[in-house]
Design a protein around this motif. Structure first.
Motif, PDB file in Angstrom:
ATOM      1  N   GLN A 124     -10.403   8.653  -4.173  1.00 46.63           N
ATOM      2  CA  GLN A 124      -9.541   7.471  -4.262  1.00 46.63           C
ATOM      3  C   GLN A 124      -8.415   7.700  -5.273  1.00 46.63           C
ATOM      4  O   GLN A 124      -7.275   7.313  -5.039  1.00 46.63           O
ATOM      5  CB  GLN A 124     -10.391   6.263  -4.668  1.00 46.63           C
ATOM      6  CG  GLN A 124      -9.656   4.953  -4.646  1.00 46.63           C
ATOM      7  CD  GLN A 124     -10.549   3.793  -5.072  1.00 46.63           C
ATOM      8  OE1 GLN A 124     -11.644   3.985  -5.598  1.00 46.63           O
ATOM      9  NE2 GLN A 124     -10.077   2.587  -4.846  1.00 46.63           N
ATOM     10  N   VAL A 125      -8.728   8.364  -6.380  1.00 46.96           N
ATOM     11  CA  VAL A 125      -7.711   8.658  -7.389  1.00 46.96           C
ATOM     12  C   VAL A 125      -6.681   9.624  -6.816  1.00 46.96           C
ATOM     13  O   VAL A 125      -5.471   9.427  -6.976  1.00 46.96           O
ATOM     14  CB  VAL A 125      -8.344   9.241  -8.675  1.00 46.96           C
ATOM     15  CG1 VAL A 125      -7.270   9.572  -9.696  1.00 46.96           C
ATOM     16  CG2 VAL A 125      -9.356   8.265  -9.270  1.00 46.96           C
ATOM     17  N   VAL A 126      -7.145  10.666  -6.135  1.00 46.85           N
ATOM     18  CA  VAL A 126      -6.234  11.649  -5.536  1.00 46.85           C
ATOM     19  C   VAL A 126      -5.325  10.979  -4.503  1.00 46.85           C
ATOM     20  O   VAL A 126      -4.113  11.205  -4.482  1.00 46.85           O
ATOM     21  CB  VAL A 126      -7.016  12.831  -4.910  1.00 46.85           C
ATOM     22  CG1 VAL A 126      -6.100  13.729  -4.092  1.00 46.85           C
ATOM     23  CG2 VAL A 126      -7.716  13.632  -5.990  1.00 46.85           C
ATOM     24  N   ALA A 127      -5.908  10.126  -3.652  1.00 44.49           N
ATOM     25  CA  ALA A 127      -5.112   9.433  -2.629  1.00 44.49           C
ATOM     26  C   ALA A 127      -4.053   8.546  -3.275  1.00 44.49           C
ATOM     27  O   ALA A 127      -2.898   8.510  -2.819  1.00 44.49           O
ATOM     28  CB  ALA A 127      -6.018   8.602  -1.726  1.00 44.49           C
ATOM     29  N   THR A 128      -4.395   7.863  -4.342  1.00 45.80           N
ATOM     30  CA  THR A 128      -3.436   7.010  -5.042  1.00 45.80           C
ATOM     31  C   THR A 128      -2.347   7.856  -5.697  1.00 45.80           C
ATOM     32  O   THR A 128      -1.168   7.514  -5.641  1.00 45.80           O
ATOM     33  CB  THR A 128      -4.154   6.142  -6.093  1.00 45.80           C
ATOM     34  OG1 THR A 128      -5.178   5.386  -5.440  1.00 45.80           O
ATOM     35  CG2 THR A 128      -3.190   5.193  -6.773  1.00 45.80           C
ATOM     36  N   LEU A 129      -2.743   8.971  -6.299  1.00 49.25           N
ATOM     37  CA  LEU A 129      -1.763   9.868  -6.929  1.00 49.25           C
ATOM     38  C   LEU A 129      -0.743  10.390  -5.921  1.00 49.25           C
ATOM     39  O   LEU A 129       0.445  10.485  -6.216  1.00 49.25           O
ATOM     40  CB  LEU A 129      -2.467  11.076  -7.557  1.00 49.25           C
ATOM     41  CG  LEU A 129      -2.862  10.995  -8.997  1.00 49.25           C
ATOM     42  CD1 LEU A 129      -3.618  12.252  -9.396  1.00 49.25           C
ATOM     43  CD2 LEU A 129      -1.703  10.750  -9.912  1.00 49.25           C
ATOM     44  N   LEU A 130      -1.226  10.741  -4.741  1.00 50.34           N
ATOM     45  CA  LEU A 130      -0.358  11.337  -3.724  1.00 50.34           C
ATOM     46  C   LEU A 130       0.332  10.279  -2.852  1.00 50.34           C
ATOM     47  O   LEU A 130       1.080  10.625  -1.949  1.00 50.34           O
ATOM     48  CB  LEU A 130      -1.165  12.299  -2.850  1.00 50.34           C
ATOM     49  CG  LEU A 130      -1.786  13.484  -3.602  1.00 50.34           C
ATOM     50  CD1 LEU A 130      -2.635  14.330  -2.660  1.00 50.34           C
ATOM     51  CD2 LEU A 130      -0.718  14.321  -4.281  1.00 50.34           C
ATOM     52  N   GLY A 131       0.059   8.999  -3.116  1.00 52.13           N
ATOM     53  CA  GLY A 131       0.712   7.927  -2.372  1.00 52.13           C
ATOM     54  C   GLY A 131       0.195   7.757  -0.962  1.00 52.13           C
ATOM     55  O   GLY A 131       0.899   7.267  -0.092  1.00 52.13           O
ATOM     56  N   GLN A 132      -1.048   8.132  -0.727  1.00 52.80           N
ATOM     57  CA  GLN A 132      -1.646   7.993   0.598  1.00 52.80           C
ATOM     58  C   GLN A 132      -2.333   6.645   0.691  1.00 52.80           C
ATOM     59  O   GLN A 132      -3.139   6.292  -0.164  1.00 52.80           O
ATOM     60  CB  GLN A 132      -2.659   9.116   0.839  1.00 52.80           C
ATOM     61  CG  GLN A 132      -2.028  10.479   0.779  1.00 52.80           C
ATOM     62  CD  GLN A 132      -3.061  11.595   0.711  1.00 52.80           C
ATOM     63  OE1 GLN A 132      -4.228  11.358   0.439  1.00 52.80           O
ATOM     64  NE2 GLN A 132      -2.617  12.814   0.943  1.00 52.80           N
ATOM     65  N   ALA A 133      -2.030   5.878   1.729  1.00 54.14           N
ATOM     66  CA  ALA A 133      -2.621   4.549   1.908  1.00 54.14           C
ATOM     67  C   ALA A 133      -4.100   4.673   2.216  1.00 54.14           C
ATOM     68  O   ALA A 133      -4.522   5.583   2.905  1.00 54.14           O
ATOM     69  CB  ALA A 133      -1.911   3.801   3.031  1.00 54.14           C
TER      70      ALA A 133
END
Length: 190
Positions: A124-133
């Protein structure tokens, strides 16, 4: 088992720069996140305190940052301005164990790309960092509980008073020690 050291934690680096600064005073969480970030191809530098984070950031100049909101020696949001000066366009995610709407708004206004409540999954942190919904989230259907509304109001006033406990207690017509006990606890369930 490899020992985590402050500063650099090696990782594979792709063709583009993926330098990430991780600031959290919880050692176990920091180790888990470092492993997850390295699997995703980030070069990770860590810090366990605000003072250490300033030193590491100046030397490392990260493209991404994951900052704990409440550190033992200060607030992670204090780093946002410094990181943006070092690297314009840096993507920052704030992690907190004391989730509130008020502090999330302050973080986003300061320039954070995301705000996540602990416990949090590394993916979840990685997805938020990379701007992935994250399409797996369901919208909130139930209204907040009365305890949660009270908590949010206290947090909003606390942020308006620049995190000054005495001033917040005065504005809320509450004893300072009572307010400190409330602020030290996690947010009630919504």
């Amino acid at each position: 088992m490899q020992k985590e050291q402050p500063g650099m934690a090696g990782g594979r680096v792709g063709s583009e720069s993926r330098k990430l600064l991780l600031v959290d005073d919880e050692v176990a969480l920091r180790k888990n996140l470092v492993r997850a970030f390295e699997r995703e191809g980030f070069e990770v530098a860590t810090a366990g305190s605000l003072k250490e984070a300033y030193d590491v950031a100046a030397d490392f100049c990260p493209d991404y940052a994951v900052l704990d909101l409440n550190l033992q020696d200060g607030y992670g949001m204090e780093l946002i301005g410094t990181l943006q000066e070092l690297r314009p366009g840096v993507r920052i995610v704030i992690l907190t164990g004391y989730d509130s709407i008020a502090s999330s708004l302050v973080a986003l206004k300061a320039g954070a790309a995301g705000y996540l409540a602990k416990p949090v999954q590394a993916e979840q942190v990685v997805a938020t960092l990379l701007g992935q919904a994250d399409d797996g989230l369901e919208p909130l259907v139930r209204p907040m509980s009365a305890d949660r509304v009270r908590w949010e109001h206290i947090q909003r006033v606390f942020e308006q008073c620049n995190r000054n406990v005495s001033e917040t207690a005065r504005r809320l017509n509450m004893h300072r020690r009572t307010l400190q006990r409330i602020l030290s606890k996690r947010a009630p369930r919504p």
